[in-house]
Write an enzyme that holds these catalytic residues in place. Sequence first.
Site, PDB file in Angstrom:
ATOM      1  N   CYS A  19       0.807  -1.212   0.000  1.00 55.70           N
ATOM      2  CA  CYS A  19       0.000   0.000   0.000  1.00 55.70           C
ATOM      3  C   CYS A  19       0.840   1.262   0.000  1.00 55.70           C
ATOM      4  O   CYS A  19       2.008   1.256   0.354  1.00 55.70           O
ATOM      5  CB  CYS A  19      -0.882   0.039   1.249  1.00 55.70           C
ATOM      6  SG  CYS A  19      -1.845  -1.442   1.465  1.00 55.70           S
ATOM      7  N   GLY A  45       0.490   0.437  -5.063  1.00 56.81           N
ATOM      8  CA  GLY A  45      -0.812  -0.187  -4.972  1.00 56.81           C
ATOM      9  C   GLY A  45      -1.625   0.145  -6.198  1.00 56.81           C
ATOM     10  O   GLY A  45      -1.921   1.307  -6.443  1.00 56.81           O
ATOM     11  N   ASN A 120      -0.421   1.400   5.858  1.00 55.36           N
ATOM     12  CA  ASN A 120       0.536   0.681   5.026  1.00 55.36           C
ATOM     13  C   ASN A 120       1.311  -0.248   5.953  1.00 55.36           C
ATOM     14  O   ASN A 120       1.922   0.213   6.919  1.00 55.36           O
ATOM     15  CB  ASN A 120       1.476   1.674   4.336  1.00 55.36           C
ATOM     16  CG  ASN A 120       2.592   0.986   3.556  1.00 55.36           C
ATOM     17  OD1 ASN A 120       3.659   1.553   3.373  1.00 55.36           O
ATOM     18  ND2 ASN A 120       2.378  -0.219   3.094  1.00 55.36           N
ATOM     19  N   GLY A 121       1.299  -1.535   5.625  1.00 55.29           N
ATOM     20  CA  GLY A 121       2.002  -2.504   6.463  1.00 55.29           C
ATOM     21  C   GLY A 121       1.117  -3.699   6.701  1.00 55.29           C
ATOM     22  O   GLY A 121       0.128  -3.907   5.983  1.00 55.29           O
ATOM     23  N   TYR A 261      13.560  -2.834  -4.143  1.00 59.33           N
ATOM     24  CA  TYR A 261      12.544  -2.889  -5.191  1.00 59.33           C
ATOM     25  C   TYR A 261      11.386  -1.923  -4.998  1.00 59.33           C
ATOM     26  O   TYR A 261      10.917  -1.297  -5.952  1.00 59.33           O
ATOM     27  CB  TYR A 261      11.963  -4.308  -5.268  1.00 59.33           C
ATOM     28  CG  TYR A 261      10.763  -4.416  -6.193  1.00 59.33           C
ATOM     29  CD1 TYR A 261      10.940  -4.511  -7.568  1.00 59.33           C
ATOM     30  CD2 TYR A 261       9.455  -4.384  -5.700  1.00 59.33           C
ATOM     31  CE1 TYR A 261       9.839  -4.579  -8.430  1.00 59.33           C
ATOM     32  CE2 TYR A 261       8.360  -4.457  -6.557  1.00 59.33           C
ATOM     33  CZ  TYR A 261       8.557  -4.561  -7.908  1.00 59.33           C
ATOM     34  OH  TYR A 261       7.479  -4.623  -8.742  1.00 59.33           O
TER      35      TYR A 261
HETATM   36  P1  AMP Z   1       9.356 -13.628 -10.349  1.00 62.65           P
HETATM   37  O1  AMP Z   1       9.090 -13.503 -11.801  1.00 62.65           O
HETATM   38  O2  AMP Z   1       8.207 -14.278  -9.602  1.00 62.65           O
HETATM   39  O3  AMP Z   1      10.668 -14.258 -10.017  1.00 62.65           O
HETATM   40  O4  AMP Z   1       9.391 -12.157  -9.735  1.00 62.65           O
HETATM   41  C1  AMP Z   1      10.524 -11.368  -9.925  1.00 62.65           C
HETATM   42  C2  AMP Z   1      10.161 -10.075 -10.581  1.00 62.65           C
HETATM   43  O5  AMP Z   1       9.088  -9.441  -9.873  1.00 62.65           O
HETATM   44  C3  AMP Z   1      11.350  -9.132 -10.566  1.00 62.65           C
HETATM   45  O6  AMP Z   1      11.493  -8.609 -11.859  1.00 62.65           O
HETATM   46  C4  AMP Z   1      10.976  -8.053  -9.571  1.00 62.65           C
HETATM   47  O7  AMP Z   1      11.272  -6.780 -10.095  1.00 62.65           O
HETATM   48  C5  AMP Z   1       9.485  -8.193  -9.352  1.00 62.65           C
HETATM   49  N1  AMP Z   1       9.139  -8.209  -7.909  1.00 62.65           N
HETATM   50  C6  AMP Z   1       9.876  -8.631  -6.890  1.00 62.65           C
HETATM   51  N2  AMP Z   1       9.203  -8.516  -5.720  1.00 62.65           N
HETATM   52  C7  AMP Z   1       7.998  -8.019  -6.020  1.00 62.65           C
HETATM   53  C8  AMP Z   1       6.847  -7.658  -5.253  1.00 62.65           C
HETATM   54  N3  AMP Z   1       6.812  -7.818  -3.941  1.00 62.65           N
HETATM   55  N4  AMP Z   1       5.791  -7.159  -5.906  1.00 62.65           N
HETATM   56  C9  AMP Z   1       5.809  -7.026  -7.234  1.00 62.65           C
HETATM   57  N5  AMP Z   1       6.863  -7.329  -8.020  1.00 62.65           N
HETATM   58  C10 AMP Z   1       7.953  -7.829  -7.427  1.00 62.65           C
END
Ligand code: AMP
Length: 490
Positions: A19, A45, A120-121, A261
């Site tokens: 969020c 979000g 948020n949290g 990230y």
């Molecule tokens: P995956 O394809 O499941 O390995 O997710 C990795 C990709 O998702 C990377 O390119 C990250 O930039 C992105 N990512 C990592 N953590 C999150 C998160 N919590 N929410 C959304 N995207 C994420």
Amino acid sequence: MNLTHPFLDADGDKLREECGIFGVIGIQEAAALTALGLHALQHRGQEAVGIVSYDGHEFYTRKGLGHVAQVFSNQQIFAELPGTMASGHVRYSTTGGSGMRNIQPLFADLAAGGFSIAHNGNISNAMHLRNELVRKGAIFQSTSDTEVIIHLVATSRFPKLLDRFVDALRLVEGAYSLICMTPKRMVACRDPLGIRPLVMGRLGDAIVFASETVALDVTGAEFIRQVEPGELVEVTPDGTITCHRPFGEPAARPCIFEHVYFSRPDSIFDNKSVYAVRKEIGAQLAIESPVEADLVVPVPDSGVPAALGFAQQSGIPFELGIIRSHYVGRTFIQPSDGDRTSGVKRKHNANRALVEGKRIVLIDDSIVRGTTSLQIVQMMREAGASEVHMRIASPPTQHSCFYGVDTPERSKLLAAQMDVEAMRQFIHADSLAFVSIDGLYRAVGAEGRNNARPQYCDACFSGEYPTPLTDLVEREAKAAQLSFPVNKVA
Ligand code: AMP
């Protein structure tokens, strides 16, 4: 987080939340400014948005599913949200279900008057508290963990609202950055460890709170400072600011994944530029895991700053070997692996003319399930890359987050299932390396991780959760009890 199951809401829908929050007090058309601030926090979000305003007499609410620009699509909407105080919330969850009742800010009429809350949290003992409250007769309107705070405020025995609020928060475990409104004030606060971010700014006579500094920049507010971990800042309509430290001053543990990230690179988090930290993680990666290659290629957009750092440190040219379509949403939120796979393809395309015949170092911020890395490595090979090396700007994500970052259950985390060599084989890369945990800490300006007193919450990498996880422990205990007779029969 919803409270019926870690990943399912009452309707059986997936609902995982991340969020962004924004609030302003002391300005005309506060709701319109709030929409602008939320727009700058949209990356936190993307599924739902809500704004509550107060005009000195009444509270007004508008909520909807979709992006800020869709739900607040024209100027007339703000005529229905009058007042000089407003707060808002953007929520990110996976697909499904109307979820309308969980859209924040939540609002309740308490004995002392209206009370709105944007959170948020994630509260790690919300289910436990909720069960106790329900036993005493509380009737919940949503499946959101945030509603627990409203009930605790409502039932506190202290006469003054601020004391009731602190009394409620003392019972709450986990991560919370909150912006609350009552007829007399706006209150912003962070949990004692400061896991999720919250900053404070000034716009003329108005005071602004936001999850990230980028929302201050976009609304024209000047950054004052971050709300400190465990601090509660109270602002009255005449602009008087009062700061409280009801939880003392415990050592902070802000979330290091905000740097990796989650925050926008143009934000300042924990008093450090997110962009500069990400570049430095890339430089650390180049020092720790060098490789001979022709091009450094970022996975857009998440790998761009780290790739720049890697390229500058290694002397290998930075090039855009993957071009991203800006008309596709985040692939991560697609419900099934099949959908996610085609999502990655729609979102990214190889710059064939550039990568053909080249040795490529691909840089991304993280590997979660491995879907993105698998696809992108294959894409580079199909475009004629002679070697594909993958470098990841975070340590392996081995543990779920219970503090408000969307990570799947542990069994779906690639790094929880495999060692680095097995992961390399899984994504078909010529080599694979992750930055070390100390390298990550060096990138945020520390000498390394202080293992006795870690400076950040890095539970997704280390498995060391800085607060109790009461709901998880109780759920696991219950599951163990339920499975006992079955095991016995078997
Ligand atoms: P995956 O394809 O499941 O390995 O997710 C990795 C990709 O998702 C990377 O390119 C990250 O930039 C992105 N990512 C990592 N953590 C999150 C998160 N919590 N929410 C959304 N995207 C994420």
